[in-house]
Design a protein around this motif. Structure first.
Motif, PDB file in Angstrom:
ATOM      1  N   GLY A  47      36.822  50.008  36.975  1.00 25.52           N
ATOM      2  CA  GLY A  47      35.829  49.262  36.222  1.00 25.52           C
ATOM      3  C   GLY A  47      36.376  48.127  35.387  1.00 25.52           C
ATOM      4  N   VAL A  48      37.687  47.884  35.472  1.00 25.62           N
ATOM      5  CA  VAL A  48      38.338  46.859  34.656  1.00 25.62           C
ATOM      6  C   VAL A  48      38.469  45.566  35.453  1.00 25.62           C
ATOM      7  CG1 VAL A  48      40.475  46.251  33.454  1.00 25.62           C
ATOM      8  CG2 VAL A  48      39.549  48.569  33.261  1.00 25.62           C
ATOM      9  N   LEU A  49      38.161  44.441  34.810  1.00 29.99           N
ATOM     10  CA  LEU A  49      38.316  43.118  35.415  1.00 29.99           C
ATOM     11  C   LEU A  49      39.796  42.746  35.416  1.00 29.99           C
ATOM     12  CD1 LEU A  49      36.708  40.573  36.443  1.00 29.99           C
ATOM     13  CD2 LEU A  49      36.925  39.716  34.090  1.00 29.99           C
ATOM     14  N   THR A  50      40.269  42.197  36.546  1.00 29.70           N
ATOM     15  CA  THR A  50      41.697  41.908  36.658  1.00 29.70           C
ATOM     16  C   THR A  50      41.949  40.788  37.664  1.00 29.70           C
ATOM     17  OG1 THR A  50      43.858  42.999  36.825  1.00 29.70           O
ATOM     18  CG2 THR A  50      42.177  43.644  38.456  1.00 29.70           C
ATOM     19  N   ASN A  51      43.230  40.571  37.953  1.00 32.07           N
ATOM     20  CA  ASN A  51      43.631  39.576  38.955  1.00 32.07           C
ATOM     21  C   ASN A  51      43.167  40.025  40.335  1.00 32.07           C
ATOM     22  OD1 ASN A  51      45.966  41.471  38.106  1.00 32.07           O
ATOM     23  ND2 ASN A  51      46.454  40.955  40.241  1.00 32.07           N
ATOM     24  N   ALA A  52      43.412  39.200  41.351  1.00 32.45           N
ATOM     25  CA  ALA A  52      42.847  39.439  42.677  1.00 32.45           C
ATOM     26  C   ALA A  52      43.147  40.834  43.204  1.00 32.45           C
ATOM     27  CB  ALA A  52      43.352  38.386  43.656  1.00 32.45           C
ATOM     28  N   PHE A  53      44.423  41.249  43.165  1.00 32.86           N
ATOM     29  CA  PHE A  53      44.769  42.596  43.620  1.00 32.86           C
ATOM     30  C   PHE A  53      46.172  42.950  43.158  1.00 32.86           C
ATOM     31  CE2 PHE A  53      46.195  39.772  46.946  1.00 32.86           C
ATOM     32  CZ  PHE A  53      47.373  40.315  47.427  1.00 32.86           C
ATOM     33  N   CYS A  54      46.438  44.237  43.190  1.00 34.93           N
ATOM     34  CA  CYS A  54      47.749  44.776  42.847  1.00 34.93           C
ATOM     35  C   CYS A  54      48.147  45.778  43.935  1.00 34.93           C
ATOM     36  CB  CYS A  54      47.709  45.496  41.492  1.00 34.93           C
ATOM     37  SG  CYS A  54      47.279  44.440  40.097  1.00 34.93           S
ATOM     38  N   GLY A  55      49.401  46.188  43.921  1.00 34.16           N
ATOM     39  CA  GLY A  55      49.833  47.168  44.902  1.00 34.16           C
ATOM     40  C   GLY A  55      51.236  47.645  44.613  1.00 34.16           C
ATOM     41  N   HIS A  56      51.780  48.387  45.562  1.00 31.74           N
ATOM     42  CA  HIS A  56      53.111  48.982  45.443  1.00 31.74           C
ATOM     43  C   HIS A  56      53.879  48.738  46.736  1.00 31.74           C
ATOM     44  CE1 HIS A  56      50.414  51.412  42.861  1.00 31.74           C
ATOM     45  NE2 HIS A  56      51.433  51.399  42.022  1.00 31.74           N
ATOM     46  N   PRO A  57      55.043  48.116  46.675  1.00 36.25           N
ATOM     47  CA  PRO A  57      55.864  48.009  47.896  1.00 36.25           C
ATOM     48  C   PRO A  57      56.293  49.401  48.354  1.00 36.25           C
ATOM     49  CG  PRO A  57      56.649  46.518  46.171  1.00 36.25           C
ATOM     50  CD  PRO A  57      55.673  47.446  45.526  1.00 36.25           C
ATOM     51  N   ALA A  58      56.256  49.637  49.654  1.00 34.88           N
ATOM     52  CA  ALA A  58      56.756  50.885  50.217  1.00 34.88           C
ATOM     53  C   ALA A  58      58.282  50.885  50.187  1.00 34.88           C
ATOM     54  CB  ALA A  58      56.249  51.037  51.645  1.00 34.88           C
ATOM     55  N   PRO A  59      58.918  52.035  50.314  1.00 39.51           N
ATOM     56  CA  PRO A  59      60.386  52.069  50.342  1.00 39.51           C
ATOM     57  C   PRO A  59      60.948  51.125  51.411  1.00 39.51           C
ATOM     58  CG  PRO A  59      59.516  54.287  50.151  1.00 39.51           C
ATOM     59  CD  PRO A  59      58.329  53.392  50.382  1.00 39.51           C
ATOM     60  N   GLY A  60      61.841  50.222  50.983  1.00 38.03           N
ATOM     61  CA  GLY A  60      62.477  49.287  51.896  1.00 38.03           C
ATOM     62  C   GLY A  60      61.615  48.128  52.355  1.00 38.03           C
ATOM     63  N   GLU A  61      60.382  48.028  51.882  1.00 38.76           N
ATOM     64  CA  GLU A  61      59.461  46.978  52.342  1.00 38.76           C
ATOM     65  C   GLU A  61      59.689  45.684  51.562  1.00 38.76           C
ATOM     66  OE1 GLU A  61      54.666  46.492  53.224  1.00 38.76           O
ATOM     67  OE2 GLU A  61      55.322  47.739  51.533  1.00 38.76           O
ATOM     68  N   PRO A  62      59.867  44.545  52.239  1.00 35.17           N
ATOM     69  CA  PRO A  62      59.969  43.271  51.517  1.00 35.17           C
ATOM     70  C   PRO A  62      58.706  42.998  50.714  1.00 35.17           C
ATOM     71  CG  PRO A  62      60.720  43.026  53.775  1.00 35.17           C
ATOM     72  CD  PRO A  62      60.075  44.388  53.683  1.00 35.17           C
ATOM     73  N   LEU A  63      58.884  42.352  49.573  1.00 36.74           N
ATOM     74  CA  LEU A  63      57.767  42.125  48.663  1.00 36.74           C
ATOM     75  C   LEU A  63      56.638  41.348  49.323  1.00 36.74           C
ATOM     76  CD1 LEU A  63      56.517  42.347  45.857  1.00 36.74           C
ATOM     77  CD2 LEU A  63      57.908  40.363  45.165  1.00 36.74           C
ATOM     78  N   GLY A  90      39.941  36.084  23.122  1.00 36.38           N
ATOM     79  CA  GLY A  90      39.229  37.351  23.053  1.00 36.38           C
ATOM     80  C   GLY A  90      37.796  37.305  23.527  1.00 36.38           C
ATOM     81  N   ARG A  91      37.375  36.191  24.142  1.00 33.17           N
ATOM     82  CA  ARG A  91      36.001  36.110  24.630  1.00 33.17           C
ATOM     83  C   ARG A  91      35.799  36.897  25.925  1.00 33.17           C
ATOM     84  NH1 ARG A  91      36.670  30.524  23.081  1.00 33.17           N
ATOM     85  NH2 ARG A  91      37.089  29.986  25.261  1.00 33.17           N
ATOM     86  N   ARG A  92      36.917  37.185  26.599  1.00 32.96           N
ATOM     87  CA  ARG A  92      36.816  37.920  27.861  1.00 32.96           C
ATOM     88  C   ARG A  92      37.904  38.972  27.922  1.00 32.96           C
ATOM     89  NH1 ARG A  92      35.458  35.077  33.621  1.00 32.96           N
ATOM     90  NH2 ARG A  92      34.373  36.896  34.404  1.00 32.96           N
ATOM     91  N   ALA A  93      37.514  40.197  28.275  1.00 32.55           N
ATOM     92  CA  ALA A  93      38.474  41.297  28.383  1.00 32.55           C
ATOM     93  C   ALA A  93      38.907  41.463  29.835  1.00 32.55           C
ATOM     94  CB  ALA A  93      37.849  42.589  27.872  1.00 32.55           C
ATOM     95  N   VAL A  94      40.210  41.612  30.035  1.00 28.58           N
ATOM     96  CA  VAL A  94      40.768  41.847  31.365  1.00 28.58           C
ATOM     97  C   VAL A  94      41.770  43.000  31.252  1.00 28.58           C
ATOM     98  CG1 VAL A  94      40.446  39.458  32.148  1.00 28.58           C
ATOM     99  CG2 VAL A  94      42.599  40.120  31.027  1.00 28.58           C
ATOM    100  N   SER A  95      42.332  43.403  32.377  1.00 25.71           N
ATOM    101  CA  SER A  95      43.303  44.495  32.374  1.00 25.71           C
ATOM    102  C   SER A  95      44.486  44.155  31.467  1.00 25.71           C
ATOM    103  CB  SER A  95      43.808  44.761  33.795  1.00 25.71           C
ATOM    104  OG  SER A  95      44.571  43.664  34.267  1.00 25.71           O
TER     105      SER A  95
END
Length: 199
Positions: free
Chosen positions: A65-81, A158-163
């Motif tokens: 439910g939090v407003l944030t940047n386009a997307f986030c994630g986690h690199p897998a073991p050994g996976e290039p960014l 402070g007019r807009r709340a994000v993650s």
């Protein structure tokens, strides 16, 4: 990673303070009230006009439910960014990316919401999108395109709340060019060690 029964189990890489890998655990088990330090990333997406994509995280996600940047994630073991970023964009937003470049290679944060902690070495990247996003509703409940100057000013005043992580990143980028497409790349030598090793 594929388990013995053929099912897909997403793995998160645990790291020390220098970003050296300490092992991997299933993503489903990592986020608790004592989340260990692990690898993540944040990605911004801009359109041909330089507008930035914002998403609201689906209710079932960490920080739902939090407003944030386009997307986030986690690199897998050994996976290039960059591979991890492209994989996650396709999964979460149904979006193919054009150019991808590093912005903040050594960004780190810790944040807590409703008893769940995020604790990441979290490089920040900027990408151009190809076509319109087709978000997975289990990942994203809404999206919008905004101008960077307006977003920056709204968050800083402070007019807009994000993650929490996005707010910290915006503060670090506050002095950058008003057009994100003109932002200079970050130094890959400052990435966490295991991401430098993965190429």
């Amino acid at each position: 990673m594929t388990a013995a029964d053929g099912s897909d189990i997403e793995q998160v890489v645990l790291v020390d303070d220098a970003g050296r890998a300490l092992g991997a655990v299933p993503k489903a088990t990592v986020h608790t009230d004592r989340t260990p330090l692990h690898l993540g990333f944040s990605c911004y997406v801009v359109d041909p006009a330089g507008r930035m994509l914002l998403t609201t995280r689906a209710a079932g996600k960490t920080f739902g439910g939090v407003l944030t940047n386009a997307f986030c994630g986690h690199p897998a073991p050994g996976e290039p960014l960059e591979s991890a970023v492209r994989r996650r964009a396709a999964h979460e937003l149904g979006l193919e990316l054009g150019d991808v470049r590093l912005l903040l290679p050594d960004f780190r944060y810790r944040a807590e919401l409703r008893g769940v902690v995020e604790n990441e070495l979290c490089p920040v990247l900027l990408a151009t999108g190809r076509g319109a996003p087709r978000p997975d509703p289990s990942e994203v409940c809404s999206l919008e395109w905004v101008s960077w100057p307006g977003l920056r000013d709204d968050v800083l005043t402070g007019r807009r709340a994000v993650s929490p992580w996005f707010a910290d990143q915006i503060a670090l980028l506050a002095g950058a060019n008003d057009d994100p497409r003109e932002w200079p790349p970050g130094d890959p030598a400052r990435l966490p060690a295991t991401l430098r090793d993965a190429g």
